[in-house]
Design a protein around this motif. Structure first.
Motif, PDB file in Angstrom:
ATOM      1  N   ILE A   1       0.855  -1.184   0.000  1.00 18.78           N
ATOM      2  CA  ILE A   1       0.000   0.000   0.000  1.00 18.78           C
ATOM      3  C   ILE A   1       0.894   1.239   0.000  1.00 18.78           C
ATOM      4  O   ILE A   1       1.828   1.344   0.801  1.00 18.78           O
ATOM      5  N   LEU A   2       0.617   2.155  -0.897  1.00 17.46           N
ATOM      6  CA  LEU A   2       1.347   3.416  -0.932  1.00 17.46           C
ATOM      7  C   LEU A   2       0.688   4.393   0.035  1.00 17.46           C
ATOM      8  O   LEU A   2      -0.517   4.632  -0.032  1.00 17.46           O
ATOM      9  N   THR A   3       1.466   4.932   0.968  1.00 21.13           N
ATOM     10  CA  THR A   3       0.972   5.959   1.882  1.00 21.13           C
ATOM     11  C   THR A   3       1.889   7.181   1.789  1.00 21.13           C
ATOM     12  O   THR A   3       2.966   7.111   1.191  1.00 21.13           O
ATOM     13  N   TYR A   4       1.444   8.249   2.406  1.00 18.61           N
ATOM     14  CA  TYR A   4       2.252   9.466   2.448  1.00 18.61           C
ATOM     15  C   TYR A   4       2.258  10.008   3.865  1.00 18.61           C
ATOM     16  O   TYR A   4       1.227   9.979   4.559  1.00 18.61           O
ATOM     17  N   PHE A   5       3.416  10.481   4.305  1.00 19.71           N
ATOM     18  CA  PHE A   5       3.508  11.258   5.536  1.00 19.71           C
ATOM     19  C   PHE A   5       3.864  12.675   5.108  1.00 19.71           C
ATOM     20  O   PHE A   5       4.985  12.952   4.741  1.00 19.71           O
ATOM     21  N   ARG A   6       2.851  13.522   5.086  1.00 15.42           N
ATOM     22  CA  ARG A   6       2.944  14.845   4.451  1.00 15.42           C
ATOM     23  C   ARG A   6       3.348  14.655   2.987  1.00 15.42           C
ATOM     24  O   ARG A   6       2.578  14.097   2.228  1.00 15.42           O
ATOM     25  N   ASP A   7       4.554  15.060   2.598  1.00 18.78           N
ATOM     26  CA  ASP A   7       4.931  14.914   1.187  1.00 18.78           C
ATOM     27  C   ASP A   7       5.881  13.746   0.950  1.00 18.78           C
ATOM     28  O   ASP A   7       6.397  13.581  -0.160  1.00 18.78           O
ATOM     29  N   THR A   8       6.101  12.956   1.978  1.00 21.74           N
ATOM     30  CA  THR A   8       7.045  11.840   1.865  1.00 21.74           C
ATOM     31  C   THR A   8       6.311  10.533   1.590  1.00 21.74           C
ATOM     32  O   THR A   8       5.510  10.076   2.416  1.00 21.74           O
ATOM     33  N   PRO A   9       6.559   9.898   0.439  1.00 25.09           N
ATOM     34  CA  PRO A   9       5.907   8.612   0.149  1.00 25.09           C
ATOM     35  C   PRO A   9       6.509   7.497   0.993  1.00 25.09           C
ATOM     36  O   PRO A   9       7.705   7.496   1.305  1.00 25.09           O
ATOM     37  N   GLN A  10       5.684   6.539   1.370  1.00 28.20           N
ATOM     38  CA  GLN A  10       6.118   5.381   2.146  1.00 28.20           C
ATOM     39  C   GLN A  10       5.379   4.149   1.658  1.00 28.20           C
ATOM     40  O   GLN A  10       4.270   4.252   1.133  1.00 28.20           O
ATOM     41  N   LEU A  11       5.985   2.995   1.860  1.00 25.08           N
ATOM     42  CA  LEU A  11       5.324   1.740   1.529  1.00 25.08           C
ATOM     43  C   LEU A  11       4.924   1.020   2.806  1.00 25.08           C
ATOM     44  O   LEU A  11       5.688   0.964   3.771  1.00 25.08           O
ATOM     45  N   LEU A  12       3.718   0.436   2.783  1.00 20.21           N
ATOM     46  CA  LEU A  12       3.217  -0.399   3.867  1.00 20.21           C
ATOM     47  C   LEU A  12       3.087  -1.816   3.320  1.00 20.21           C
ATOM     48  O   LEU A  12       2.151  -2.116   2.568  1.00 20.21           O
ATOM     49  N   ILE A  13       4.031  -2.677   3.679  1.00 17.80           N
ATOM     50  CA  ILE A  13       4.003  -4.064   3.221  1.00 17.80           C
ATOM     51  C   ILE A  13       2.923  -4.815   3.980  1.00 17.80           C
ATOM     52  O   ILE A  13       2.815  -4.707   5.202  1.00 17.80           O
ATOM     53  N   LEU A  14       2.113  -5.570   3.267  1.00 12.97           N
ATOM     54  CA  LEU A  14       1.027  -6.314   3.893  1.00 12.97           C
ATOM     55  C   LEU A  14       1.434  -7.729   4.270  1.00 12.97           C
ATOM     56  O   LEU A  14       1.117  -8.213   5.351  1.00 12.97           O
ATOM     57  N   ARG A  15       2.130  -8.407   3.357  1.00 10.99           N
ATOM     58  CA  ARG A  15       2.579  -9.792   3.578  1.00 10.99           C
ATOM     59  C   ARG A  15       4.028  -9.913   3.129  1.00 10.99           C
ATOM     60  O   ARG A  15       4.417  -9.328   2.111  1.00 10.99           O
ATOM     61  N   GLU A  16       4.787 -10.683   3.851  1.00 10.99           N
ATOM     62  CA  GLU A  16       6.199 -10.825   3.494  1.00 10.99           C
ATOM     63  C   GLU A  16       6.371 -11.383   2.085  1.00 10.99           C
ATOM     64  O   GLU A  16       7.315 -11.019   1.372  1.00 10.99           O
ATOM     65  N   GLN A  17       5.450 -12.248   1.653  1.00  6.67           N
ATOM     66  CA  GLN A  17       5.553 -12.845   0.319  1.00  6.67           C
ATOM     67  C   GLN A  17       5.389 -11.814  -0.790  1.00  6.67           C
ATOM     68  O   GLN A  17       5.721 -12.085  -1.948  1.00  6.67           O
ATOM     69  N   ASP A  18       4.885 -10.629  -0.452  1.00  3.81           N
ATOM     70  CA  ASP A  18       4.722  -9.578  -1.450  1.00  3.81           C
ATOM     71  C   ASP A  18       6.036  -8.865  -1.761  1.00  3.81           C
ATOM     72  O   ASP A  18       6.075  -8.003  -2.644  1.00  3.81           O
ATOM     73  N   VAL A  19       7.083  -9.202  -1.033  1.00  4.83           N
ATOM     74  CA  VAL A  19       8.409  -8.641  -1.295  1.00  4.83           C
ATOM     75  C   VAL A  19       9.180  -9.660  -2.128  1.00  4.83           C
ATOM     76  O   VAL A  19       9.710 -10.645  -1.616  1.00  4.83           O
ATOM     77  N   GLN A  20       9.214  -9.452  -3.421  1.00  2.01           N
ATOM     78  CA  GLN A  20       9.823 -10.387  -4.361  1.00  2.01           C
ATOM     79  C   GLN A  20      11.157  -9.835  -4.857  1.00  2.01           C
ATOM     80  O   GLN A  20      11.306  -9.454  -6.017  1.00  2.01           O
ATOM     81  N   LEU A  21      12.128  -9.792  -3.952  1.00  2.00           N
ATOM     82  CA  LEU A  21      13.476  -9.315  -4.307  1.00  2.00           C
ATOM     83  C   LEU A  21      14.368 -10.533  -4.483  1.00  2.00           C
ATOM     84  O   LEU A  21      15.229 -10.838  -3.647  1.00  2.00           O
ATOM     85  N   THR A  22      14.149 -11.229  -5.578  1.00  2.00           N
ATOM     86  CA  THR A  22      14.799 -12.529  -5.808  1.00  2.00           C
ATOM     87  C   THR A  22      15.846 -12.503  -6.907  1.00  2.00           C
ATOM     88  O   THR A  22      16.531 -13.505  -7.142  1.00  2.00           O
ATOM     89  N   ARG A  23      15.977 -11.365  -7.589  1.00  2.00           N
ATOM     90  CA  ARG A  23      16.956 -11.280  -8.667  1.00  2.00           C
ATOM     91  C   ARG A  23      18.278 -10.735  -8.125  1.00  2.00           C
ATOM     92  O   ARG A  23      18.369 -10.265  -6.999  1.00  2.00           O
ATOM     93  N   ALA A  24      19.317 -10.795  -8.951  1.00  2.00           N
ATOM     94  CA  ALA A  24      20.639 -10.285  -8.536  1.00  2.00           C
ATOM     95  C   ALA A  24      20.569  -8.783  -8.287  1.00  2.00           C
ATOM     96  O   ALA A  24      19.763  -8.072  -8.916  1.00  2.00           O
ATOM     97  N   ARG A  25      21.402  -8.303  -7.402  1.00  2.00           N
ATOM     98  CA  ARG A  25      21.447  -6.854  -7.130  1.00  2.00           C
ATOM     99  C   ARG A  25      22.000  -6.119  -8.350  1.00  2.00           C
ATOM    100  O   ARG A  25      22.800  -6.653  -9.109  1.00  2.00           O
ATOM    101  N   PHE A  26      21.554  -4.894  -8.509  1.00  2.00           N
ATOM    102  CA  PHE A  26      22.069  -4.097  -9.641  1.00  2.00           C
ATOM    103  C   PHE A  26      23.138  -3.123  -9.172  1.00  2.00           C
ATOM    104  O   PHE A  26      23.373  -2.952  -7.995  1.00  2.00           O
TER     105      PHE A  26
END
Length: 271
Positions: A246-271
């Motif tokens: 979920i995309l949220t904002y604190f004033r003008d600063t965007p933030q992410l609210l992760i709902l489930r750990e499985q929604d973080v799919q950082l499985t590829r090599a780092r760039f």
């Protein structure tokens, strides 16, 4: 009538009296967990953006029969969201401050709902408009809507296919605040690798912890996680890829609210 028949009759009467006594003191009827019949549902009157446009500084109590048709965008099953949910439609999203724990067990992500807004309060927190209850504390424009009233206000309409909006850090905008997005081509900062999402051991002091995603161009984005989340003590993934949240904002600063750990799919090599 024999002795056993008389006993059964008396017992049946006592059970009936007990049931009636319980019903008498229930302020709210037991919730209907089945889907509402379509013909019972009031017709939508506003979109989410039209509802948010009614907000005025200090908060606004809704005294008209405003009805919203929307989809539940959030999921509180892993504890990174508590006594709140997010709804969205084609015009945007917003937070509902509803004091119902485990809300997604009754209104799963993707449930289409009709929201009856009469009696609710529009308020602002850190630049984001939300919907809740009239607050008795001056520093807050909304309070949590009572748990037992949620079922009367949030009616199930059916289910809907919920697709996150595909965005990048560069294309984030407040128009998407409160909606489910999929952020592409990101990874956690190298300096944060080996750390956990949050601080479950020190949650009394650090209720929320910020981590930072970065894209190929060096743009940064905060990921804010509750130390009470089920995955709070898990180590940040070291690869790159996509994050749905979920995309949220604190004033003008965007933030992410992760709902489930499985929604973080950082499985590829780092760039």
């Amino acid at each position: 009538m024999n002795r056993h028949s008389i006993y059964a009759l008396v017992l049946s009467s006592l059970i009936g009296i007990g049931a009636a006594s319980c019903t008498k003191y229930n302020e709210v009827d037991p919730p209907r967990l089945d889907l509402q019949h379509q013909e019972e549902l009031p017709l939508p009157t506003h979109t989410i953006s039209q509802l948010k446009a009614l907000y005025k500084s200090g908060g606004v109590q809704i005294n008209k029969p405003i009805v919203i048709s929307a989809v539940i965008a959030s999921d509180d099953s892993e504890g990174n969201l508590y006594k709140s949910c997010y709804i969205e439609d084609e015009t945007g999203g917003m937070e509902l401050k509803f004091a119902l724990g485990n809300l997604s067990s009754i209104y799963p992500q993707g449930t289409r709902v009709r929201l009856l807004c009469h009696g609710l309060q529009l308020g602002d927190y850190a630049g984001q408009i939300n919907l809740g209850y009239t607050s008795k504390e001056e520093k807050y424009e909304t309070a949590f809507y009572p748990e037992l009233l949620v079922y009367r206000t949030l009616l199930k309409e059916g289910s809907s296919e919920l697709k996150p909006r595909d965005l990048t850090i560069a294309t984030l905008s407040k128009q998407y605040a409160g909606t489910l997005i999929r952020l592409q081509e990101v990874q956690f900062l190298s300096s944060e690798l080996g750390q956990t999402y949050a601080d479950p051991q020190g949650k009394d002091k650090n209720r929320n912890v910020n981590r930072t995603l970065v894209d190929r161009s060096g743009r940064l984005l905060i990921v804010r996680t509750s130390s009470y989340a089920k995955f709070a003590g898990h180590t940040l993934p070291s690869g790159s890829g996509d994050v749905t949240a979920i995309l949220t904002y604190f004033r003008d600063t965007p933030q992410l609210l992760i709902l489930r750990e499985q929604d973080v799919q950082l499985t590829r090599a780092r760039f």
